[in-house]
Design a protein around this motif. Structure first.
Motif, mmCIF file in Angstrom:
data_model
loop_
_atom_site.group_PDB
_atom_site.id
_atom_site.type_symbol
_atom_site.label_atom_id
_atom_site.label_comp_id
_atom_site.label_asym_id
_atom_site.label_seq_id
_atom_site.Cartn_x
_atom_site.Cartn_y
_atom_site.Cartn_z
ATOM 1 N N LYS A 828 0.846 -1.191 0.000
ATOM 2 C CA LYS A 828 0.000 0.000 0.000
ATOM 3 C C LYS A 828 0.881 1.239 0.000
ATOM 4 O O LYS A 828 1.919 1.267 0.647
ATOM 5 C CB LYS A 828 -0.915 0.021 1.226
ATOM 6 C CG LYS A 828 -1.895 -1.137 1.272
ATOM 7 C CD LYS A 828 -2.742 -1.070 2.527
ATOM 8 C CE LYS A 828 -3.751 -2.243 2.599
ATOM 9 N NZ LYS A 828 -4.548 -2.195 3.846
ATOM 10 N N VAL A 829 0.392 2.282 -0.720
ATOM 11 C CA VAL A 829 1.102 3.563 -0.778
ATOM 12 C C VAL A 829 0.137 4.649 -0.343
ATOM 13 O O VAL A 829 -0.962 4.767 -0.902
ATOM 14 C CB VAL A 829 1.638 3.855 -2.189
ATOM 15 C CG1 VAL A 829 2.362 5.211 -2.193
ATOM 16 C CG2 VAL A 829 2.573 2.768 -2.663
ATOM 17 N N SER A 830 0.540 5.444 0.660
ATOM 18 C CA SER A 830 -0.260 6.565 1.148
ATOM 19 C C SER A 830 0.530 7.843 0.920
ATOM 20 O O SER A 830 1.573 8.069 1.560
ATOM 21 C CB SER A 830 -0.575 6.392 2.645
ATOM 22 O OG SER A 830 -1.241 7.534 3.138
ATOM 23 N N VAL A 831 0.025 8.695 -0.028
ATOM 24 C CA VAL A 831 0.715 9.936 -0.371
ATOM 25 C C VAL A 831 0.401 10.974 0.687
ATOM 26 O O VAL A 831 -0.775 11.272 0.962
ATOM 27 C CB VAL A 831 0.299 10.429 -1.765
ATOM 28 C CG1 VAL A 831 0.999 11.746 -2.086
ATOM 29 C CG2 VAL A 831 0.631 9.372 -2.813
ATOM 30 N N GLN A 832 1.457 11.579 1.295
ATOM 31 C CA GLN A 832 1.288 12.557 2.361
ATOM 32 C C GLN A 832 1.265 13.979 1.813
ATOM 33 O O GLN A 832 0.450 14.798 2.237
ATOM 34 C CB GLN A 832 2.430 12.432 3.374
ATOM 35 C CG GLN A 832 2.581 11.027 3.941
ATOM 36 C CD GLN A 832 1.365 10.597 4.745
ATOM 37 O OE1 GLN A 832 0.897 11.320 5.621
ATOM 38 N NE2 GLN A 832 0.804 9.431 4.423
ATOM 39 N N ASN A 833 2.163 14.284 0.917
ATOM 40 C CA ASN A 833 2.196 15.596 0.273
ATOM 41 C C ASN A 833 2.953 15.443 -1.041
ATOM 42 O O ASN A 833 3.232 14.319 -1.479
ATOM 43 C CB ASN A 833 2.820 16.662 1.183
ATOM 44 C CG ASN A 833 4.192 16.249 1.684
ATOM 45 O OD1 ASN A 833 5.003 15.746 0.913
ATOM 46 N ND2 ASN A 833 4.424 16.451 2.984
ATOM 47 N N GLY A 834 3.306 16.582 -1.642
ATOM 48 C CA GLY A 834 3.932 16.523 -2.956
ATOM 49 C C GLY A 834 5.302 15.887 -2.966
ATOM 50 O O GLY A 834 5.792 15.493 -4.031
#
Length: 1235
Positions: A828-834
């Motif tokens: 799983k990949v959870s994008v936090q910011n840019g």
């Protein structure tokens, strides 16, 4: 310091040792006090040589001496018949001797030439001398002959023959001239072995009339001269160049014979032009190393001490540039008879048997004949106890009275040998000749020799006992063939009573001797080097340790001679004192401490100086230790003792003991242990099966000494190993094998021969037997056929021929790994910011790893930007995590982009399969900085700022924030103005700016996430040229300093307009400068990094070094402290990390205005304005007064008064129209407009 040591045996011991060292053949002692009356047949002890050449001017002496009991009588034969000495009055025989003295005065010596033989007789037999050939030496005159001149053409060969008269012995030949100077010889001209003079080719210089051959006869010391030979060399038909041919010996082959043991001389002389070079070789062999030499310019080969191996063919090669030629000389080696086993005297008891041998060899093989008492054995009386077999005489069951002297004669055509050997039949009980109860004293660790000299017939047998116990021949004791008992290393334990028993069939005789082993004499405190002042006292110490039973004496020597007979020298019990030292006392002083068995000595120098301050003591490395001794020798230890060397003015701090193992590592010295500098002995623990040699080094403050001489070798016995191999490791190299490695034992650790390694292994936690095998000279073993990554127990044990080592430790290891078979799941990949995302996954089951899980590899890469199409795909990035991690941060992501990601488990073998690719996107971020910000179109009050959009949008651009502000001359910033610009704008025009003013500009790009980084730039508006009267800078001119205007500093452009792009390859663009009374402001364009920029300046036409000032990240800099009226050269440079200049601007020439005082703007000064106001008010009052008076009547001559009184303060300010004009000051060279 010089040290020496000697050990001597007492005189009695030496005498008995000489008595005891007898040959195997039993000699009858002739000492009447010991064995009076024992019979002995005659023995020849001295005789003249076989070939005896006499001097006719001296008496003839023919020697013949013999011994025997009773003393023998003598007779002679001459030419094979009896020579009656008594009938010739000229011949005398010496008393108790057979030596003849022949008086030849008045007689011719030829009358006594012949072959002489001496016979020595007593009642037990007759001994014969050699045949002594007496010949008179001869030196005949040269036969008279007429020597004709020799004529030869230049270039031809020539031989001048000598042909000396035959003399006895042959004469020595040499060639000289009329002035008795030896004729020069070389490779062209040389003397042959027969004395002839050979010319390989003649030159015109050989033309002379005094070639004289001389013959010197050595016995008579006379020289005979041949008639001079004249050589005429003609040049009317000279010989041309030619290849070599042989003059001596002629032809292609010759033969030479030489006797074994003599010296062989081979000669080759060649004719040729140019002169040939001669070289030698042996056909099918080498010239004998160390025994051959070349003489007479390589023309003679000389071989000494000829052996049979020297026979064969020898080739001499003559060579010049026209060719070569060779000659073969076949050498035949013959040999006169020589002894292989000469007959020896034989003493037999009645009824005993014996044998006389006579073995000789030669080439040809000699003929051997026997005689008895001078009579051929076949003509002597028959003796039933005697027979001849294979050239040997065998005696059996001999009887009393059958003593005789036997002669063996071995002869061939080149000579003969004659040997006498007596057979004496005696019946004597044993007698011990060594004095009884003799005490032998020796020093510890030296050799002891106990003698038991004996006599008896039959030959006695000797048996040794110590304190009643039998002494056997072995390691501790050695019994020599002469029955001397040797103790190689005597120790105090060997002291005691020794008994030797001599026994034969007629009885026994015993003798007691005593051995005392003494402590050695050692100087403990040695004399030291002394430097003393004149008239002072010098004292040398010499303290000794010795055996308490020995009384030492002390001798002092000066320069190896006795001390001067002077009361100033006082010898104490252990010291020498020299009072009132003089210059002649300087020298080397030696202390010798003697005992009856040994001595020790030590030396030191005395230097006498004037009464001046003591010179500094020179410290050096210590001298090496000496006298290494091994004591207390045990199975695994030994005590090493040594004597320290001289300290050389620096105390010894420690001793380093090293050893060499000549069995395993010969020539390699290894540090063993260290001991304090006050100790001189150490107990060393040893390993089995080592051949030890020890040496000692001393260390002081200066350094290590040279090593001592090695001790004697000490060998330890083998044993089983006491250690096992170290660093045992189990390494899985492939999925179906494991490799066992270890560090092999050294030779020192092997403890014995036959070293092997027992390697054992089995699978852990499985009930199975150990697998084992033995290996030698290897350090690893590969076990195959193992399951993948399975634990194993392993042992490695050392074994040699004497048994196994200790029980080895069990080492755990695994067989080889294979690649993991499963990829991580639930990624799983959870994008936090840019720029950041979190990735997580499930751990893989350990059963699928097929090895030891080392961790996980996360690979991710940027697929594309969401704003624009990337020209090239990005390279994947990889992060590695430990085996217990299942979550991680991905940092440094690019905003507004699409990424791909997968994860792999890995072990020692490699990576497993990758998880399915996960694609994720990053949101927008702030943009990057705008690109290429620059200032253009610089005018008096306006300019244009341009830029390019950011390289990295990181989203959708929404606009720009533009700010600017002025900068004054002190680098202070003015008010800041802001502009918001649209996203599609890339320039802005600024109006209503101040002229000659520097501005700083700031620009940011913006997205919905905010503003990106700021970029800055600076620019200067153009000055008002109407205000310029005198330029502040004139580049490259040496003009006088200009007069400055009272306006702000002037900016001058030396390059095209500001912010124009610099030429390709250059970092610096345009450079500006402005100058005031004591400083200058420099500005420049620069496209490189700002952290290494410097401003450099120097006075023009000066040899002073450039001054360098660091620029702190700006593009303007103020140079302070400049001198008014001076011109300066200025440049801006960029340097690298090593302070080397890599970029530079062109040099500017600036001139600082000359000022006599501080310049001020008077028009702006308060006092000046007040003064002007006061003057105006005064003038106004005067005008009012004049007007009033004029209105009252009468004229007031104001004009005349003004003309008569020119007011310097008012007049210059007044013009025709009554207005103010210019104010000028002729003393100050400047002007200020007041209008």
């Amino acid at each position: 310091m010089d040290r020496k040591r000697s050990c001597t045996l007492c005189g009695g011991a030496v005498m008995l040792l000489l008595l005891g060292h007898m040959t195997n053949a039993l000699e009858v002692p002739l000492d009447p006090k010991v064995l009076e009356g024992l019979p002995q047949p005659p023995t020849i002890t001295h005789q003249s040589p076989k070939d005896y050449i006499i001097d006719p001017r001296e008496n003839i002496i023919i020697h013949c001496e013999a011994k025997g009991k009773p003393h023998p009588s003598f007779s002679w034969t001459r030419n094979g018949t009896h020579f009656d000495v008594e009938k010739d009055s000229k011949v005398i025989m010496k008393p108790n001797s057979g030596t003849l003295v022949i008086d030849i005065s008045g007689e011719k010596a030829e009358a006594y030439e012949g072959v002489y033989q001496c016979i020595a007789r007593n009642e037990h037999g007759s001994a014969l001398s050699n045949n002594i050939v007496i010949r008179q030496s001869r030196s005949p005159l040269w036969s008279k002959e007429k020597v004709e001149p020799i004529t030869v053409q230049r270039g031809m060969s020539l031989v001048l023959q000598c042909r000396p008269p035959a003399g006895l012995p042959p004469p020595i030949i040499f060639w000289m001239d009329n002035n008795f100077q030896r004729l020069p010889q070389n490779s062209r001209v040389s003397q042959a072995l027969n004395g002839d003079l050979y010319f390989s080719n003649v030159l015109m210089d050989d033309n002379r009339n005094d070639y004289i051959c001389y013959a010197r006869f050595p016995h008579t010391q006379t020289i005979q001269q041949k008639q001079p030979i004249t050589v005429n060399v003609l040049d009317n038909s000279p010989s041309g160049e030619r290849a070599p041919t042989f003059m001596q010996p002629p032809g292609m082959h010759s033969t030479s014979m030489v006797l074994k043991g003599d010296t062989l001389q081979l000669e080759c002389i060649a004719d040729g032009l140019p002169t040939p070079d001669i070289s030698w070789s042996k056909v099918n062999g080498e010239l004998p190393s160390g025994r051959f030499s070349f003489h007479s310019f390589q023309k003679t080969l000389k071989i000494t001490e000829v052996t049979d191996a020297d026979g064969g063919d020898y080739r001499c090669l003559a060579r010049n540039r026209l060719g070569s030629n060779h000659h073969i000389i076949t050498v035949v080696v013959r040999a006169a008879p020589f002894w292989i086993s000469a007959p020896q005297n034989l003493i037999l008891a009645p009824k005993e048997s014996g044998m006389l041998t006579c073995r000789a060899d030669g080439n040809p093989k000699p003929t051997v004949t026997w005689s008895v008492n001078g009579i051929p054995i076949e003509n002597s009386h028959k003796d039933p106890s005697r027979k001849i077999e294979n050239g040997n005489i065998i005696l059996s069951d001999v009887q009393t009275g059958s003593s005789a002297v036997y002669q063996c004669n071995a002869s061939n055509e080149y000579g003969y040998l004659l040997g006498n050997a007596f057979v004496s039949v005696l019946a004597e009980p044993p007698r011990v000749l060594t004095p009884p109860n003799h005490v032998y004293s020796v020093i510890t660790n030296s050799r002891a020799l106990l003698d038991c000299a004996s006599f008896g017939s039959p030959l006695p047998k000797i048996t040794w006992f110590k304190n009643g116990q039998s002494v056997l021949d072995g390691d501790l004791y050695i019994i020599h063939k002469n029955n001397t008992l040797e103790i190689n290393v005597a120790r105090p334990v060997h002291s005691g009573k020794y008994t030797c028993i001599a026994s034969n069939s007629l009885g026994n005789k015993e003798n007691h001797v005593y051995l005392e082993v003494k402590e050695p004499t050692r100087i403990l405190r040695q004399p030291e080097y002394k430097v003393v002042q004149r008239n002072s006292v010098a004292e040398f110490e010499c303290k000794v340790k010795h055996d308490p039973t020995l009384i030492p004496s002390m001798i002092w020597l000066k320069d190896n001679m006795e001390l001067p007979d002077d009361s100033r020298f006082e010898v104490g019990s252990d010291s020498l004192t020299i009072r009132d030292v003089r210059e002649d006392d300087e020298g080397n002083y030696t202390c010798i401490r003697n005992t009856t068995l040994d001595q020790d000595s030590a030396s030191a120098m005395l230097t006498v100086v004037e009464a001046t301050p003591t010179p500094p003591i020179i410290m050096e490395q210590p001298d090496p230790p000496t006298d290494l001794e091994l004591t207390d020798q045990r199975e695994h230890s030994v005590r090493l003792t040594w004597t320290p060397g001289y300290e050389n003015n620096s105390p010894i701090q420690l001793f380093l003991i090293q050893y060499e193992d000549s069995l395993h590592k010969p020539g390699v010295w290894v540090n063993m242990t260290e001991v304090s500098g006050t100790r001189t002995t150490v107990n060393l623990e040893l390993s089995p099966y080592v051949y030890y040699s020890f040496r000692v080094l001393a260390l002081n403050e200066v350094g290590l000494s040279q090593p001592s001489a090695p001790s004697r070798q000490y060998r330890t016995n083998p044993a089983q190993p006491d250690v096992n191999p170290s660093d045992v490791e189990v390494i899985g190299t492939s999925p179906d094998s494991l490799t066992i490695t270890w560090k092999e034992l050294t030779g020192l650790e092997s403890n014995g021969p036959g070293l092997q390694y027992n390697v054992s292994w089995r699978q852990k936690d499985v009930d199975q037997q150990w697998n084992s095998l033995s290996l030698a000279n290897v350090s690893q073993y590969v076990v195959t056929g193992t399951p993948t990554f399975t634990p194993y127990e392993v042992t490695v044990q050392a074994v040699n021929d004497y048994g196994p080592g200790p029980t080895p430790e069990v080492v755990l290891g695994y067989s080889g790994e294979d690649l993991p078979t499963m990829a991580p799941e639930n990624v799983k990949v959870s994008v936090q910011n840019g720029t950041m995302a979190v990735v997580s996954w499930d751990a893989v089951p350990l059963s699928t790893v097929q090895g030891r899980l080392n961790g996980y590899k996360v690979s991710y890469w940027n697929l594309r930007s969401l704003h624009k199409q990337d020209p090239e795909p990005k390279k994947p990035q990889e992060l590695i995590f430990q085996e217990n991690e299942t979550e991680s941060l991905l940092l440094g992501l690019h905003p507004y982009s699409q990424y791909n990601l997968n994860i792999r488990a890995f072990n020692g073998k490699g990576d497993g399969p990758s998880s399915p690719n996960q694609i994720f996107e990053t949101p927008e971020g702030v943009p990057g900085p705008p690109a290429d910000l620059k200032v253009e179109n610089l005018n008096l009050d306006s300019l244009v700022v341009k830029w390019a959009p950011p390289v990295e949008y990181n989203g959708h651009l929404t606009g720009y924030l533009f700010k600017y502000q002025p900068i004054n001359t002190t680098d202070e910033l003015g008010p800041l103005k802001e502009l918001l610009l649209a996203a599609n704008e890339t320039s802005v025009t600024l109006d209503n700016l101040k002229h000659s003013t520097r501005y700083k500009f700031y620009l940011n790009a913006k997205t919905v996430k905010g503003y990106g980084p700021t970029v800055t730039e600076e620019g200067v508006t153009i000055m008002d040229e109407a205000l310029i009267r005198h330029p502040a800078v004139e580049a490259g001119k040496d003009s006088a300093p200009p007069t400055p205007p009272p306006t702000p500093p002037v900016t001058q452009f030396l390059q095209p307009p500001f912010h124009k792009a610099p030429p390709a390859g250059r970092m610096f663009g345009s450079v500006n400068s402005s100058v005031e009374e004591n400083h200058a402001v420099i500005s420049w364009e620069y496209s490189g990094p700002d952290r290494n920029v410097y401003v450099e300046y120097v006075v023009d036409n000066s040899k002073d070094p450039w001054k360098t000032e660091y620029v702190n990240g700006t593009r303007t800099y103020q140079i302070r402290g400049l001198k008014p009226g001076m011109s300066y050269r200025v440049r801006v440079v960029a340097k690298d990390h090593s302070d080397a200049t890599v970029h530079s601007t062109e040099e500017l020439l600036i001139t600082v205005p000359a000022m006599t005082s501080k310049q001020v703007d008077i028009a702006t000064q308060g006092w000046f304005i007040g003064l002007m106001c006061a003057i105006a008010l005064l003038i106004l009052v005067l005008l009012i007064v004049c007007f009033i008076k004029r209105n009252k009547g009468g004229k007031y001559p104001v004009k005349e008064k003004e003309d008569a009184h020119q007011d310097p303060e008012i007049q210059p300010m007044k013009d025709d129209d009554g207005t103010f004009g210019e104010y000028r000051d002729s003393d100050r060279n400047f002007f200020i407009p007041l209008r």
